[in-house]
Design an enzyme around this catalytic site. Structure first.
Site, short mmCIF file in Angstrom:
data_model
loop_
_atom_site.label_atom_id
_atom_site.label_comp_id
_atom_site.label_asym_id
_atom_site.label_seq_id
_atom_site.Cartn_x
_atom_site.Cartn_y
_atom_site.Cartn_z
N LEU A 138 -30.96 20.45 -37.53
CA LEU A 138 -30.02 20.97 -38.53
C LEU A 138 -29.13 22.08 -37.98
CD1 LEU A 138 -32.43 21.11 -41.59
CD2 LEU A 138 -30.59 19.48 -41.20
N ARG A 139 -29.26 22.33 -36.67
CA ARG A 139 -28.48 23.43 -36.09
C ARG A 139 -26.98 23.21 -36.27
NH1 ARG A 139 -31.20 24.04 -31.14
NH2 ARG A 139 -32.69 25.54 -31.92
N GLY A 140 -26.54 21.97 -36.10
CA GLY A 140 -25.11 21.65 -36.24
C GLY A 140 -24.59 21.97 -37.63
#
Length: 348
Positions: A285-287
């Site tokens: 979910l970093r993006g």
């Protein structure tokens, strides 16, 4: 060393021609360090380190506890060393001074001890005190850590830097002794893609990825060379010429830093950001997180209070292009895939 010789003149940020991707990525990270740093990839001689130094010169001074090796924040317990916390507990008066925002250059041959710091085991055992010699991460606390040619650095060391940048703490453990100190910094890495990219797992942990190319336009190249020559001939006059613009930009950054937490982003836009990440097969979910943070920072920088589709389009390539690479032999996407997916999801 006297002040005159130690302070070399720095090229003014506002006078730098072109390289908009890189400049925007750096400004957004300064507004919200939680974006997670910038990886700047580009040809040799494109002014990567000039821009980074110019950015630091633009930043306002910070208040620190005097003679503290960690640049402890006198008002925030989360950004203080144990020694300063101890002084506060004992109701000792803190001496506060202002310093320039620290910028630490990490040399390519640096060892882990030089970066993280070392524990003097003999002293710890014989005198019963935690004898710790702080490293570069301590010096970079509340500032910027710049690693030129980060793609040539040992992977393990890159991992250590990324861990500290993400957590805001550095922990050194040796022979059962553990030392922990604040290490909140913006990590900026740069490199030349001809010398190899970082592994995808490490690349993914940089918040943004800016690509810079050599300027092809002859008239612009001439202008860049002339600017450089004027600066080298008389740095003081050159800086004075841009002083007002520099101050205006500094004020915009200071105001944006305060306002970024008040920026709104609608649920539908967050949903579309996640849909783009999903369509592009971005792992984790970093993006999604970085894209929404960067969009908010851009809105704060422009003095508005709500994120629009245009804001997302402006920053999404910088936030996602380096997360598409699954094969270590593949090169980072120029942004075409990200932009096409954006248009598809937003119905352009």
């Amino acid at each position: 060393m006297n002040k005159k010789t130690s302070e070399r003149p720095v090229f003014p940020f506002v006078s730098i021609i072109g390289q908009e991707e890189m400049k925007l990525s750096l400004i957004l990270n300064v507004i919200d360090p939680k974006i997670g740093g910038v990886m700047i990839m580009g040809d040799r001689g494109t002014g990567k380190s000039t821009v980074v130094r110019a950015l630091v010169d633009l930043l306002p001074p910070i208040e620190v506890v005097e003679n503290d090796p960690y640049n402890s924040d006198p008002y925030d317990t989360e950004a203080m060393s144990d020694e300063v916390l101890e002084k506060i507990k004992n109701k000792e008066k803190l001496s506060i001074v202002q310093i320039k925002t620290p910028m630490i250059d990490l040399p390519l041959g640096a060892t882990e001890d030089r970066v993280c710091g070392t524990i003097d085991i003999e002293k710890a055992i014989s005198e019963g005190v935690k004898a710790f010699e702080p490293g570069l991460l301590a010096q970079a606390n509340r500032g910027i850590l710049y690693v030129d040619e980060v793609n040539l650095l040992d992977d393990h060391l890159v991992d250590v830097l990324l861990d500290s940048a993400a957590s805001g703490w550095n922990t050194v453990e040796r022979e059962g002794i553990s030392i922990c100190h604040p290490a909140k910094f913006i990590l900026i890495g740069s490199g030349n893609p001809e010398e190899g990219e970082l592994r995808p797992q490490l690349l993914d942990r940089f918040g943004m990825h800016a690509q810079i190319k050599t300027v092809k336009e002859p008239s612009l190249r001439v202008k860049i060379v002339q600017q450089r020559e004027l600066f080298e001939r008389n740095p003081k006059d050159f800086k004075e010429k841009y002083r007002k613009e520099q101050e205006e930009l500094m004020n915009r950054i200071v105001i944006a830093r305060k306002n970024v937490k008040n920026i709104d982003i609608k649920y539908e836009l967050l949903e579309k950001i996640s849909l783009i990440c999903s369509e592009l097969n971005v792992d984790g979910l970093r993006g999604d997180l970085v894209t929404s943070r960067a969009a908010k920072a851009l809105v704060a920088f422009e003095g508005r209070n709500e994120v629009t589709e245009k804001d997302i389009f402006t920053i999404i390539t910088l936030c996602l292009r380096h997360r598409l690479r699954k094969d270590p032999l593949e090169s980072v996407d120029s942004g075409f895939k990200v932009q096409e997916t954006f248009k598809k999801v937003f119905g352009y």
